[in-house]
Design an enzyme around this catalytic site. Structure first.
Site, mmCIF file in Angstrom:
data_model
loop_
_atom_site.group_PDB
_atom_site.id
_atom_site.type_symbol
_atom_site.label_atom_id
_atom_site.label_comp_id
_atom_site.label_asym_id
_atom_site.label_seq_id
_atom_site.Cartn_x
_atom_site.Cartn_y
_atom_site.Cartn_z
ATOM 1 C CE LYS A 134 -1.065 25.853 -6.586
ATOM 2 N NZ LYS A 134 -0.128 26.285 -5.573
ATOM 3 C CB THR A 139 -8.976 4.073 3.722
ATOM 4 O OG1 THR A 139 -9.635 5.229 3.199
ATOM 5 C CG2 THR A 139 -8.737 3.072 2.612
ATOM 6 C CD GLU A 140 -7.014 5.477 8.944
ATOM 7 O OE1 GLU A 140 -6.617 5.328 7.761
ATOM 8 O OE2 GLU A 140 -6.485 4.897 9.912
ATOM 9 C CE1 TYR A 141 -6.774 11.115 5.102
ATOM 10 C CE2 TYR A 141 -7.604 12.507 3.343
ATOM 11 C CZ TYR A 141 -6.760 12.300 4.407
ATOM 12 O OH TYR A 141 -5.881 13.304 4.787
ATOM 13 C CD GLU A 142 -13.637 3.089 1.220
ATOM 14 O OE1 GLU A 142 -12.455 2.715 1.327
ATOM 15 O OE2 GLU A 142 -14.519 2.397 0.687
ATOM 16 C CD GLU A 163 -2.780 1.551 2.276
ATOM 17 O OE1 GLU A 163 -3.683 2.383 2.138
ATOM 18 O OE2 GLU A 163 -2.534 0.999 3.374
ATOM 19 C CG ASP A 201 -1.548 13.510 -0.549
ATOM 20 O OD1 ASP A 201 -2.524 13.292 0.209
ATOM 21 O OD2 ASP A 201 -0.371 13.486 -0.139
ATOM 22 C CG ASP A 251 -13.485 11.711 -1.711
ATOM 23 O OD1 ASP A 251 -12.239 11.580 -1.695
ATOM 24 O OD2 ASP A 251 -14.049 12.731 -1.272
ATOM 25 C CD GLU A 292 2.237 8.299 5.252
ATOM 26 O OE1 GLU A 292 1.252 7.889 4.638
ATOM 27 O OE2 GLU A 292 2.624 9.490 5.180
HETATM 28 N N1 SAM Z 1 -4.583 5.913 2.437
HETATM 29 C C1 SAM Z 1 -5.078 6.629 3.619
HETATM 30 C C2 SAM Z 1 -6.580 6.669 3.601
HETATM 31 O O1 SAM Z 1 -7.181 6.371 2.564
HETATM 32 O O2 SAM Z 1 -7.170 6.997 4.662
HETATM 33 C C3 SAM Z 1 -4.456 8.040 3.690
HETATM 34 C C4 SAM Z 1 -4.839 8.969 2.599
HETATM 35 S S1 SAM Z 1 -3.922 10.511 2.691
HETATM 36 C C5 SAM Z 1 -4.843 11.589 1.707
HETATM 37 C C6 SAM Z 1 -2.528 10.167 1.635
HETATM 38 C C7 SAM Z 1 -1.358 9.568 2.374
HETATM 39 O O3 SAM Z 1 -0.343 9.248 1.425
HETATM 40 C C8 SAM Z 1 -0.726 10.527 3.359
HETATM 41 O O4 SAM Z 1 -0.516 9.879 4.589
HETATM 42 C C9 SAM Z 1 0.588 10.937 2.699
HETATM 43 O O5 SAM Z 1 1.585 11.269 3.626
HETATM 44 C C10 SAM Z 1 0.915 9.696 1.893
HETATM 45 N N2 SAM Z 1 1.727 9.993 0.705
HETATM 46 C C11 SAM Z 1 1.463 10.947 -0.217
HETATM 47 N N3 SAM Z 1 2.403 10.966 -1.168
HETATM 48 C C12 SAM Z 1 3.288 9.990 -0.845
HETATM 49 C C13 SAM Z 1 4.510 9.547 -1.434
HETATM 50 N N4 SAM Z 1 4.967 10.124 -2.535
HETATM 51 N N5 SAM Z 1 5.176 8.535 -0.849
HETATM 52 C C14 SAM Z 1 4.697 7.969 0.290
HETATM 53 N N6 SAM Z 1 3.550 8.357 0.901
HETATM 54 C C15 SAM Z 1 2.860 9.361 0.343
#
Ligand code: SAM
Length: 222
Positions: free
Chosen positions: A129, A200-203, A51, A125, A161, A76
């Site tokens: 932009k 997931t938490e965000y979901e 993941e 993320d 989403d 992460e």
């Molecule tokens: N997957 C989780 C969820 O669905 O609840 C977290 C979603 S959060 C918006 C995105 C996560 O991806 C963040 O914790 C961020 O630090 C990590 N992340 C973003 N870009 C990354 C990268 N290039 N390499 C490793 N982790 C990354």
């Protein structure tokens, strides 16, 4: 996801047996690291699932717990976020889950060609932009990295989403060696694709607000 800096993060991660301190040294050796003995001929090959962007880790912790016969790696980039996963794993002690504090950009330094079998991207993320498009985890640049580390039958699962990010992701697929095997624009009402879904938490947060969840599964072009 940006949490405030948590001073104990570095120390906890450095001392956790579940955090791989030098993931580049593990390249090509992940199955050994999990203690999988014998050759692929002698033992059933254990699938290696990754993941990218675990956040606090609810998804990968639950998935690894449900599938003790498979191997899981959570990646992460923020220590203060991975800390949450490491602390949960410290309690659960799942023998099939390892963690990396690292960057998705460096995936090909952590895994050898074809070493992984499945990649999960959850609520990545959006980088809205246009000039940051290459940083989006389902971009063609990242798909090329996933292509390097995935086995021939390897798959990529992405859910979000964020409809703009999802439309972008779908448009990127033709510029990659992958094709869409399954797709939905409303995961929670798609009986087939939602089967066994782990929130997931965000979901949970965004579907709770009424947002629809989009998901695709990619496999290599035939
Ligand atoms: N997957 C989780 C969820 O669905 O609840 C977290 C979603 S959060 C918006 C995105 C996560 O991806 C963040 O914790 C961020 O630090 C990590 N992340 C973003 N870009 C990354 C990268 N290039 N390499 C490793 N982790 C990354």
């Amino acid at each position: 996801m940006r949490l405030r800096n948590i001073p104990r993060s570095e120390e906890v991660l450095a001392n956790s047996p579940y955090v791989v301190q030098d993931p580049a040294a593990a390249k090509g050796k992940w199955r050994e690291l999990f203690g999988v003995q014998g050759t692929a001929e002698k033992t059933e090959k254990k699938l290696l699932n990754l993941e990218v962007g675990t956040g606090k880790g609810r998804f990968i912790l639950e998935l690894a717990g449900r599938n003790p016969g498979q191997l899981y790696v959570g990646l992460e980039k923020f220590s203060s976020v991975l800390l949450r996963v490491a602390e949960s794993q410290q309690e659960l002690m799942l023998p099939n889950l390892m963690l990396i504090r690292g960057e998705a950009e460096l995936l090909t330094t952590y895994f050898s060609n074809g070493e992984a079998d499945r990649i999960y991207l959850n609520f990545s993320d959006p980088w809205p932009k246009a000039r940051h498009a290459k940083r989006r985890l389902p971009s063609r640049e990242f798909l090329a990295r996933y292509d390097e580390i995935l086995s021939p039958d390897g798959v990529i699962e992405f859910k979000t989403d964020n409809r703009e990010l999802f439309d972008f992701a779908v448009d990127e697929v033709p510029f990659s060696p992958f094709e869409i095997a399954q797709i939905t624009y409303d995961l929670h009402h798609d009986e087939a694709m939602n089967e066994g879904n782990i929130m997931t938490e965000y979901e949970e947060r965004f579907s709770g607000k009424g947002n629809l969840i989009c998901k695709y599964i990619l496999k290599r072009k035939q």
